[in-house]
Design an enzyme around this catalytic site. Structure first.
Site, PDB file in Angstrom:
ATOM      1  N   CYS A 237      -1.949   9.411   3.458  1.00  0.00           N
ATOM      2  CA  CYS A 237      -1.913   9.018   2.048  1.00  0.00           C
ATOM      3  C   CYS A 237      -3.169   9.495   1.351  1.00  0.00           C
ATOM      4  O   CYS A 237      -3.180   9.717   0.147  1.00  0.00           O
ATOM      5  CB  CYS A 237      -1.778   7.509   1.926  1.00  0.00           C
ATOM      6  SG  CYS A 237      -3.018   6.641   2.882  1.00  0.00           S
TER       7      CYS A 237
ATOM      8  N   GLU B 236       0.881  -1.178   0.000  1.00  0.00           N
ATOM      9  CA  GLU B 236       0.000   0.000   0.000  1.00  0.00           C
ATOM     10  C   GLU B 236       0.911   1.219   0.000  1.00  0.00           C
ATOM     11  O   GLU B 236       1.729   1.385   0.891  1.00  0.00           O
ATOM     12  CB  GLU B 236      -0.867   0.025   1.259  1.00  0.00           C
ATOM     13  CG  GLU B 236      -1.288  -1.352   1.734  1.00  0.00           C
ATOM     14  CD  GLU B 236      -2.767  -1.558   1.722  1.00  0.00           C
ATOM     15  OE1 GLU B 236      -3.473  -0.688   1.208  1.00  0.00           O
ATOM     16  OE2 GLU B 236      -3.204  -2.606   2.215  1.00  0.00           O
TER      17      GLU B 236
HETATM   18  P1  NAD Z   1       8.536   4.818   4.078  1.00  0.00           P
HETATM   19  O1  NAD Z   1       8.348   4.167   2.760  1.00  0.00           O
HETATM   20  O2  NAD Z   1       9.665   5.744   4.234  1.00  0.00           O
HETATM   21  O3  NAD Z   1       8.696   3.704   5.227  1.00  0.00           O
HETATM   22  C1  NAD Z   1       7.706   2.722   5.437  1.00  0.00           C
HETATM   23  C2  NAD Z   1       8.347   1.520   6.127  1.00  0.00           C
HETATM   24  O4  NAD Z   1       9.285   0.925   5.235  1.00  0.00           O
HETATM   25  C3  NAD Z   1       9.125   1.869   7.393  1.00  0.00           C
HETATM   26  O5  NAD Z   1       8.903   0.865   8.349  1.00  0.00           O
HETATM   27  C4  NAD Z   1      10.558   1.848   6.916  1.00  0.00           C
HETATM   28  O6  NAD Z   1      11.484   1.572   7.931  1.00  0.00           O
HETATM   29  C5  NAD Z   1      10.528   0.732   5.905  1.00  0.00           C
HETATM   30  N1  NAD Z   1      11.610   0.754   4.908  1.00  0.00           N
HETATM   31  C6  NAD Z   1      12.312   1.822   4.481  1.00  0.00           C
HETATM   32  N2  NAD Z   1      13.195   1.432   3.535  1.00  0.00           N
HETATM   33  C7  NAD Z   1      13.030   0.098   3.357  1.00  0.00           C
HETATM   34  C8  NAD Z   1      13.635  -0.871   2.506  1.00  0.00           C
HETATM   35  N3  NAD Z   1      14.579  -0.532   1.641  1.00  0.00           N
HETATM   36  N4  NAD Z   1      13.210  -2.141   2.588  1.00  0.00           N
HETATM   37  C9  NAD Z   1      12.229  -2.498   3.448  1.00  0.00           C
HETATM   38  N5  NAD Z   1      11.619  -1.621   4.284  1.00  0.00           N
HETATM   39  C10 NAD Z   1      12.012  -0.338   4.235  1.00  0.00           C
HETATM   40  O7  NAD Z   1       7.137   5.524   4.414  1.00  0.00           O
HETATM   41  P2  NAD Z   1       6.758   6.390   5.691  1.00  0.00           P
HETATM   42  O8  NAD Z   1       7.455   7.697   5.606  1.00  0.00           O
HETATM   43  O9  NAD Z   1       6.894   5.592   6.932  1.00  0.00           O
HETATM   44  O10 NAD Z   1       5.185   6.596   5.452  1.00  0.00           O
HETATM   45  C11 NAD Z   1       4.667   7.571   4.605  1.00  0.00           C
HETATM   46  C12 NAD Z   1       4.272   6.978   3.266  1.00  0.00           C
HETATM   47  O11 NAD Z   1       3.327   5.927   3.459  1.00  0.00           O
HETATM   48  C13 NAD Z   1       3.582   7.976   2.361  1.00  0.00           C
HETATM   49  O12 NAD Z   1       4.047   7.834   1.051  1.00  0.00           O
HETATM   50  C14 NAD Z   1       2.111   7.586   2.469  1.00  0.00           C
HETATM   51  O13 NAD Z   1       1.322   7.981   1.356  1.00  0.00           O
HETATM   52  C15 NAD Z   1       2.209   6.107   2.586  1.00  0.00           C
HETATM   53  N6  NAD Z   1       1.012   5.519   3.196  1.00  0.00           N
HETATM   54  C16 NAD Z   1       0.167   4.790   2.414  1.00  0.00           C
HETATM   55  C17 NAD Z   1      -0.995   4.266   2.956  1.00  0.00           C
HETATM   56  C18 NAD Z   1      -1.961   3.451   2.137  1.00  0.00           C
HETATM   57  O14 NAD Z   1      -2.859   2.836   2.714  1.00  0.00           O
HETATM   58  N7  NAD Z   1      -1.830   3.388   0.816  1.00  0.00           N
HETATM   59  C19 NAD Z   1      -1.275   4.480   4.304  1.00  0.00           C
HETATM   60  C20 NAD Z   1      -0.365   5.214   5.077  1.00  0.00           C
HETATM   61  C21 NAD Z   1       0.767   5.729   4.516  1.00  0.00           C
END
Ligand code: NAD
Length: 519
Positions: free
Chosen positions: A321, A287
């Site tokens: 999001c 997501e």
């Molecule tokens: P992010 O992508 O920076 O991090 C999300 C998670 O991924 C964290 O736990 C992080 O540690 C982990 N991560 C980072 N790099 C990684 C890698 N290389 N491999 C595996 N895991 C890794 O996102 P964020 O800043 O925590 O959240 C904000 C984002 O989430 C925004 O883009 C928002 O739109 C999205 N979001 C989407 C939904 C949805 O339902 N579609 C809901 C909430 C947030």
């Protein structure tokens, strides 16, 4: 017997006794800040000397907790524990698995304000936003418990066949890598973890670096309820290092991720590579981000539209999001709507969110967010007219505050109208008519949420057919999906088309086994 699912009600903070109860919860949580938390693998607490701090974004010197900086070897150990535990957990009857969720839900409901207060401190949610986050977490537990009982044996859905005894069972997949974001630190973490567990999978859970405290407290609800060792493992550390290893590990059977498009795409690529010894293609439920638009036409109730835009754009500082980051407004009403949006934006109360229930704009999450958002404000200044906001707000505690910012007259192809900023920045575009508005609304790489304000029946029907988003809202804001009411998830670069909180979500965490015995 279970009562039918019904969403958890929100709290009215204008009521004195609710304010008082929440203040008590804030005090309680404040007294609990600053501890050090271990990794939890196989129900064993593992402390390591290398830690990182989760801090209050309103006062970055206030440490919420210190968490272990795990590495790839911890991911390996957690996956091994989860692999061992799977053999027993997958045989636990679905009703028994569901009871772990229901017990966790009951405890979370008893400590509702406490969980919300944790989010006020750890991520800067307003009281109302935190309350909605906790309500959503409770809803996920209640809803998925019931859904899994409903679908586990789906034999009733088959067509009978002479002289054959038929069955259709939804069985678990195996070890799940659950990787969550910080912006719904309780609801999304709870939803992803509980979906995996109730379906009979074992879990390695890695929360975002910015919100491990809330995540740990949620996991405690399961551990304290006696969930068997190795079923729910908790690891913290750098996303790329720990999360990266969880994604590539050959024993990982599925990946459930919520976060940014960039990380989601990299997981999709990495997780698709079959590793030595891997016996399956990994299931991936990803997501990702959004660039959500609200359309307003000349027949709309313009005050409602402006209120919907401001609530969707600046709720939780635009860090959703589903946040409205583009308002697409028909020319003949553009000036009226823009004026009202600016008025309402200027009425928002900014501050540290623990100070009062009346604060509706808190800090953004961290310095990286400040840097990214201010970069986009700079870009926006060259792409449109700055109508309000645009500045960092300095506080004595060096909090990460940015004024709610509105740009007007933005070309729909401009960067602030196309790229996810994930902060309190709204781009408004003036368009000829509804048809052009719809085309522009569909003109990004994303497809998560969208809204239309109109009183023209033909156009509302047109939007139902042609507005290509996973969650379409007509004459209401684009945020605030409720579990079971508005199944949530987007199209295109917003993810892999699943619907959290919907009747088919748990199928992603299972595989169907069809059995026929000749009689
Ligand atoms: P992010 O992508 O920076 O991090 C999300 C998670 O991924 C964290 O736990 C992080 O540690 C982990 N991560 C980072 N790099 C990684 C890698 N290389 N491999 C595996 N895991 C890794 O996102 P964020 O800043 O925590 O959240 C904000 C984002 O989430 C925004 O883009 C928002 O739109 C999205 N979001 C989407 C939904 C949805 O339902 N579609 C809901 C909430 C947030």
């Amino acid at each position: 017997m279970l009562t039918p699912y019904f969403p958890e009600p929100y709290t009215y903070f204008s009521v004195d006794e609710n304010q008082y109860a929440f203040e008590q919860a804030l005090k309680k949580v404040k007294n609990d800040l600053g501890h050090t938390y271990p990794l939890v693998i196989d129900n064993k607490k593992i402390s390591i000397s290398n830690t990182f701090a989760s801090v209050n974004p309103a006062r970055p010197e206030e440490v919420i907790g210190r968490f272990a900086m795990g590495d790839a070897s911890h991911a390996d150990a957690a996956i091994l524990a989860a692999t061992r535990a799977f053999d027993e957990w997958r045989r636990v009857p679905v009703e028994e698995r569901a009871r772990y969720l229901l017990r966790a839900s009951a405890e979370m409901r008893r400590r509702k304000h406490e969980f919300s207060a944790m989010m006020v401190f750890e991520v800067g949610k307003s009281w109302a936003e935190a309350d909605a986050d906790t309500a959503e977490a409770i809803d996920f537990l209640e809803y998925y418990a019931r859904q899994m009982i409903r679908i586990a044996d789906s034999t009733h859905a088959l067509t009978s066949y002479p002289s054959e005894l038929l069955q259709l069972k939804y069985i678990p997949l195996g070890v799940g890598a659950i990787i969550s974001p910080w912006n719904f630190p309780l609801a999304i973490a709870t939803g992803m973890v509980s979906a995996a567990l109730v379906a009979g999978n074992t879990v390695v859970f890695k929360p975002a670096e910015q919100s491990p405290y809330v995540a740990y407290k949620m996991c405690e609800l399961f551990w304290n309820n006696g969930i068997p060792a190795g079923v729910l493992n908790f690891i913290t550390g750098d996303g790329a290092v720990v999360g990266g290893r969880m994604v590539e590990h050959p024993q990982t059977r599925f990946i459930s991720f919520t976060g940014s498009k960039e990380v989601g795409v990299s997981i999709y690529e990495k997780g698709a590579k079959v590793q030595a010894g891997q016996k399956w293609l990994k299931r991936m439920i990803l997501e990702m981000g959004g660039k959500d638009g609200i359309i307003v036409d000349e027949t709309a109730n313009l005050d409602d539209a402006a209120r919907g835009i401001v609530a969707s754009a600046f709720g939780f500082q635009g860090q959703k999001c589903s946040a409205c980051s583009r308002a697409i407004i028909v020319d003949s009403v553009y000036d009226v709507v823009a004026k009202r949006v600016i008025e309402l934006t200027n009425e928002l109360v900014m501050g540290a969110t623990d100070s009062s229930w009346k604060v509706n704009v808190g800090p953004v999450i961290d310095q990286d967010a400040v840097d990214k958002i201010t970069k986009y404000i700079g870009i926006g200044a060259g792409e449109g007219e700055l109508l309000t906001g645009g500045k960092l707000v300095e506080t004595v505690d060096n909090g990460y505050f940015i004024q709610p910012t509105v740009f007007g007259g933005v070309n729909p192809s401009a960067r602030v109208s196309q790229e996810e900023i994930f902060g309190p920045v709204l781009a408004m575009s003036r368009v000829r008519d509804f048809d052009e508005a719809l085309k522009i609304a569909n003109g990004t790489d994303y497809g998560l949420t969208g809204a239309v304000y109109s009183n023209n029946r033909y156009r509302l029907e047109e939007a139902r057919k042609e507005f290509f988003v996973g969650n379409l809202y007509l004459n209401r804001k684009s945020t605030g999906a409720i579990v079971g009411v508005h199944p949530f998830g987007g199209f295109n670069m917003s993810g892999t088309d699943s619907k959290a909180g919907g009747p088919d979500y748990l199928l992603h965490f299972t595989q169907a086994k069809s059995i026929a015995e000749k009689l």
